[in-house]
Design a protein around this motif. Structure first.
Motif, PDB file in Angstrom:
ATOM      1  N   ARG A  87    -109.772  35.964 -34.622  1.00  0.00           N
ATOM      2  CA  ARG A  87    -109.709  37.414 -35.101  1.00  0.00           C
ATOM      3  C   ARG A  87    -109.208  38.378 -33.769  1.00  0.00           C
ATOM      4  O   ARG A  87    -108.297  39.264 -33.898  1.00  0.00           O
ATOM      5  CB  ARG A  87    -110.924  38.023 -35.855  1.00  0.00           C
ATOM      6  N   LEU A  88    -110.026  38.053 -32.605  1.00  0.00           N
ATOM      7  CA  LEU A  88    -109.544  38.855 -31.436  1.00  0.00           C
ATOM      8  C   LEU A  88    -108.348  38.686 -30.810  1.00  0.00           C
ATOM      9  O   LEU A  88    -107.690  39.561 -30.238  1.00  0.00           O
ATOM     10  CB  LEU A  88    -110.817  39.002 -30.452  1.00  0.00           C
ATOM     11  N   LEU A 129    -103.097  40.641 -29.050  1.00  0.00           N
ATOM     12  CA  LEU A 129    -101.683  40.268 -29.058  1.00  0.00           C
ATOM     13  C   LEU A 129    -100.769  40.916 -30.233  1.00  0.00           C
ATOM     14  O   LEU A 129     -99.961  41.344 -29.577  1.00  0.00           O
ATOM     15  CB  LEU A 129    -101.701  38.619 -29.010  1.00  0.00           C
ATOM     16  N   PHE A 130    -101.232  41.082 -31.389  1.00  0.00           N
ATOM     17  CA  PHE A 130    -100.572  41.445 -32.440  1.00  0.00           C
ATOM     18  C   PHE A 130    -100.604  42.826 -32.653  1.00  0.00           C
ATOM     19  O   PHE A 130     -99.789  43.676 -33.220  1.00  0.00           O
ATOM     20  CB  PHE A 130    -100.565  40.578 -33.551  1.00  0.00           C
ATOM     21  N   LYS A 131    -101.592  43.687 -32.156  1.00  0.00           N
ATOM     22  CA  LYS A 131    -101.781  45.097 -32.180  1.00  0.00           C
ATOM     23  C   LYS A 131    -101.659  45.724 -33.597  1.00  0.00           C
ATOM     24  O   LYS A 131    -100.899  46.558 -33.932  1.00  0.00           O
ATOM     25  CB  LYS A 131    -100.721  45.761 -31.183  1.00  0.00           C
ATOM     26  N   ILE A 135    -100.768  30.042 -38.683  1.00  0.00           N
ATOM     27  CA  ILE A 135    -100.925  29.663 -39.987  1.00  0.00           C
ATOM     28  C   ILE A 135    -102.142  30.181 -40.342  1.00  0.00           C
ATOM     29  O   ILE A 135    -102.473  30.010 -41.923  1.00  0.00           O
ATOM     30  CB  ILE A 135    -101.053  28.171 -40.202  1.00  0.00           C
ATOM     31  N   GLY A 136    -102.900  30.649 -39.553  1.00  0.00           N
ATOM     32  CA  GLY A 136    -104.417  31.209 -39.921  1.00  0.00           C
ATOM     33  C   GLY A 136    -105.106  31.787 -38.962  1.00  0.00           C
ATOM     34  O   GLY A 136    -104.905  31.811 -37.793  1.00  0.00           O
ATOM     35  N   VAL A 137    -105.775  33.153 -39.482  1.00  0.00           N
ATOM     36  CA  VAL A 137    -106.603  33.784 -38.523  1.00  0.00           C
ATOM     37  C   VAL A 137    -108.146  33.562 -39.099  1.00  0.00           C
ATOM     38  O   VAL A 137    -108.409  33.611 -40.136  1.00  0.00           O
ATOM     39  CB  VAL A 137    -106.317  35.158 -38.716  1.00  0.00           C
ATOM     40  N   PHE A 138    -109.173  33.328 -38.131  1.00  0.00           N
ATOM     41  CA  PHE A 138    -110.440  33.376 -38.433  1.00  0.00           C
ATOM     42  C   PHE A 138    -111.400  34.269 -37.699  1.00  0.00           C
ATOM     43  O   PHE A 138    -111.361  34.718 -36.830  1.00  0.00           O
ATOM     44  CB  PHE A 138    -110.825  31.548 -38.051  1.00  0.00           C
ATOM     45  N   GLN A 139    -112.579  34.139 -38.126  1.00  0.00           N
ATOM     46  CA  GLN A 139    -113.365  34.827 -37.552  1.00  0.00           C
ATOM     47  C   GLN A 139    -114.973  33.951 -37.695  1.00  0.00           C
ATOM     48  O   GLN A 139    -115.073  32.996 -38.104  1.00  0.00           O
ATOM     49  CB  GLN A 139    -114.091  36.209 -38.412  1.00  0.00           C
ATOM     50  N   ASP A 140    -115.824  34.484 -36.583  1.00  0.00           N
ATOM     51  CA  ASP A 140    -116.918  33.343 -36.082  1.00  0.00           C
ATOM     52  C   ASP A 140    -118.084  34.255 -35.818  1.00  0.00           C
ATOM     53  O   ASP A 140    -117.956  35.205 -35.290  1.00  0.00           O
ATOM     54  CB  ASP A 140    -116.528  32.461 -35.106  1.00  0.00           C
ATOM     55  N   ASP A 141    -119.389  33.827 -36.408  1.00  0.00           N
ATOM     56  CA  ASP A 141    -120.379  34.462 -36.191  1.00  0.00           C
ATOM     57  C   ASP A 141    -120.962  34.400 -34.794  1.00  0.00           C
ATOM     58  O   ASP A 141    -121.896  34.678 -34.253  1.00  0.00           O
ATOM     59  CB  ASP A 141    -121.491  34.201 -37.439  1.00  0.00           C
ATOM     60  N   GLY A 154    -119.804  35.180 -32.025  1.00  0.00           N
ATOM     61  CA  GLY A 154    -119.819  36.395 -30.753  1.00  0.00           C
ATOM     62  C   GLY A 154    -118.139  36.420 -30.462  1.00  0.00           C
ATOM     63  O   GLY A 154    -117.188  35.565 -30.846  1.00  0.00           O
ATOM     64  N   ASP A 155    -117.959  37.285 -29.733  1.00  0.00           N
ATOM     65  CA  ASP A 155    -116.486  37.652 -29.423  1.00  0.00           C
ATOM     66  C   ASP A 155    -115.792  36.458 -28.507  1.00  0.00           C
ATOM     67  O   ASP A 155    -114.540  36.323 -29.031  1.00  0.00           O
ATOM     68  CB  ASP A 155    -116.560  38.889 -28.341  1.00  0.00           C
TER      69      ASP A 155
END
Lengths: 409, 233
Positions: free
Chosen positions: A160-161, A166-168, A187-193, A195-196
């Motif tokens: 996600r970050l 990069l993509f603003k 092909i995908g964007v993820f999040q993760d618990d 941390g940053d």
């Protein structure tokens, strides 16, 4: 005992003895307040632990290659061990009973560019099942799949970050990024618990990574997910047999500690949970101590109050107050004050805990909270103890002969 | 009204026992104004405390208004005190955080009288002692004489059979003492029975009867011609 007149008498007494009322109320309120806050902090600490170690799956081994420290079966010491694709297949085949999935992990770093933006990110060559052991959550698009592995596609799944940096604000899906000189399609964007840092990673198919690196079959680490049903002891014995198997396959002396390493999350988790519960016990102990201190405080004040009122009680008795009415006057007054102030302290503490929320996360306290039941129990305990502590001197005062109480000092 | 036969009382002081009252026989009729005199240590306050049920007797009998005062538990003693007796103390013993009217109303509270009625009665008795306009004041805002008059109003409020005063003028100057005695005489004129413990002869002379105590026995019990306090006021 509960007549309107008796209460009026009590309210008047409370109103006209503000300092006394304040002192006993304050003791109780502060005792409950500190108890609630401390107990909440204890829970916050436990939350932090749960969050730290709950991010990744717990039924996972990480297998790292090392360097041998003793010669064995014709090989010299100080030999670098490397894993390759055949190890994956062998583990999957030989431990099929216990193993849920196996995935390699080839970790590289490097500059990642999109248009004019660039930054250094960790990228990992992985297999599809890597998603399970990191508990990666897809926000959009998809994760690496088996077809990607087979076709060695130049596809990337970004954190996600990474997208944010990069993509603003642009949608990264379908765009091409430059990873270490090669162009990859997002092909995908993820999040993760976790941390940053976890959200500043990029996943690519491991076969693609191997292709870029001169079509090698070497892999960095092996991540293995075992079936949760085998339990803690199953995991421990799996770890042993896995270690034996790999050591014999790689010609490492069975007693060589440095040939390869297996990190067993289940084992670590158990230790961490023990640490967290020990911390909780310590915090509860301190909180309990606060309640005891509060009880002692209110008891002292009750003794003082009765002492201070001895003469007044003597006058009341001379005017016809029965021992029962003397005791109930003192007790009802103390119960009234401790109840009100106890609940005020409890509510203030709870409000403070809620208001803090995540602000103390840097000090390992996440979402501090207290069970309402425990808070109310502590408050009622303090009220009852305050009443008991008041009852003893009150009964004594009620027994004092008026003549003694009225004696001029 | 009061009948006492062969009253003994002793206090334990460590291993010694101090025999304070050694066989007192004493009667008081309704409407009397009796001074109990004696030097300190003569047992006069002990006698008053026993009469006031603030203390218990060791031997003998005590009958108050036809009721034998014997084997009283605290609750019963409290009820009898409330019903039969009104107390006036040397140090006033007003409750310092209650106003004059509230102090006067207190015995009525323990009699179970309703709030409204308490207030009406408290004002009535404050008026009787001439302090109606001071009803809302705290004891700390009153002079010594005024405090004692509030205490007298409080003793009267319960409409007791007997008023018991322990050195009621002990903490007052002579002018104020006479004012208080004048008030007590007027209350007595209205038919109330009053017992006053004092060691001041001029106060005793304002009573109708003087009982002299010495070393725990009555040495003299005589009727006197009452000196009216009003002539000094």
């Amino acid at each position: 005992m509960f007549s309107r007149d008796a209460w009026k008498e009590i309210f008047e007494t409370i109103q006209k003895n503000k300092l006394r009322t304040f002192l006993s109320g304050f003791t109780v309120a502060i005792g409950i307040f500190i108890f609630v806050v401390l107990f909440g902090f204890g829970n916050g600490l436990t939350n932090t632990f749960a969050k730290f170690f709950g991010d990744d799956a717990t039924n996972v081994f990480f297998i790292f290659p090392g360097r041998t420290s003793v010669p064995y079966s014709g090989y010299k010491a100080d030999r670098q061990i490397e894993f390759d694709n055949s190890d994956l297949a062998d583990i999957e085949k030989n431990f099929a009973m216990f193993v849920d999935y196996v995935t390699p992990r080839i970790t590289r770093g490097g500059l990642v560019k999109y248009k004019n933006e660039s930054n250094n990110y960790t990228n990992m060559g992985v297999a599809p099942s890597h998603q399970f052991n990191e508990k990666t959550i897809m926000m959009k698009g998809r994760y690496v799949n088996n077809q990607d592995i087979k076709d060695k596609t130049k596809y990337a799944v970004i954190g996600r970050l990474v997208e944010k940096d990069l993509f603003k604000g642009e949608d990264a899906l379908g765009k091409y990024v430059d990873i270490g000189g090669s162009s990859f399609k997002v092909i995908g964007v993820f999040q993760d618990d976790g941390g940053d840092n976890e959200e500043r990673k990029i996943y690519i198919p491991y076969t693609t990574r191997q292709l870029i690196e001169k079509n090698t079959d070497k892999i960095g680490q092996i991540v293995l997910g075992f079936k949760p049903q085998i339990g803690y002891s199953g995991a421990m014995s799996l770890e042993n047999s896995l270690e034996k198997y790999l050591k014999s396959k790689k010609f490492i002396n069975p007693n060589d500690e440095n040939g390869l390493f297996i990190r067993n999350i289940a084992d670590q988790l158990k230790q961490n949970q023990q640490l967290a519960s020990v911390l909780q016990i310590i915090v509860s102990f301190v909180a309990f101590g606060t309640i005891i201190a509060g009880i002692i405080g209110i008891s002292n004040i009750m003794v003082f109050v009765v002492k201070e009122r001895t003469k007044e009680l003597g006058i009341r008795k001379a005017l016809g107050a029965t021992p029962k009415s003397v005791i109930s006057t003192i007790l009802l007054e103390s119960i009234f004050i401790t109840t009100i102030s106890g609940f005020v302290g409890m509510i203030l503490g709870t409000v403070l805990l809620n208001a803090m929320g995540d602000t103390l996360e840097d000090y390992f306290i996440t979402d501090p909270y207290i069970d309402t039941g425990i808070a109310i129990f502590a408050t009622i305990l303090l009220i009852i103890c305050g009443a008991l502590a008041g009852y003893v001197p009150a009964r004594k005062a009620a027994k004092i002969k008026p003549i003694v109480a009225l004696r001029d000092e | 009204m009061i009948e006492i036969k062969d009253l003994h009382k002793s206090y334990k002081m460590g291993s010694n026992s101090l025999h304070v009252l050694k066989g007192i026989n004493f009667n008081v009729e309704e409407g009397e104004l009796v001074a109990i005199m004696g030097s300190s240590g003569s047992g006069k306050s002990t006698l008053l405390n026993i009469l006031g049920m603030l203390d218990v007797l060791d031997e003998g009998t005590y009958t108050l208004d036809g009721v034998p005062i014997i084997n009283l538990n605290e609750t019963k003693a409290a009820k009898y005190r409330n019903k039969f007796l009104g107390f006036i103390f040397q140090s006033f013993n007003l409750i310092n955080y209650k106003s004059a009217a509230e102090n006067v109303a207190l015995p009525l509270y323990y009699q179970g009288v309703g709030r409204k009625e308490r207030q009406v009665k408290a004002l009535k008795y404050l008026e009787q002692v001439g302090l109606k306009q001071w009803a809302g004041h705290l004891p700390s805002e009153l002079s010594g004489g005024q405090k004692q008059r509030v205490a007298i109003a409080r003793a009267l409020a319960a409409e007791p059979k007997v008023l018991m005063a322990d050195e009621p003028t002990g903490a007052l100057d002579s002018k104020t003492s006479y004012e208080v005695m004048d008030l007590l005489q007027k209350i007595n004129d209205a038919g109330n029975t009053i017992l006053i413990v004092t060691h001041e002869p001029d106060i005793a002379d304002m009573c109708k009867r003087i009982v002299h105590l010495k070393d725990g026995v009555i040495v003299e019990d005589k009727m006197v011609d009452q000196v009216r306090a009003s002539q000094y006021v």
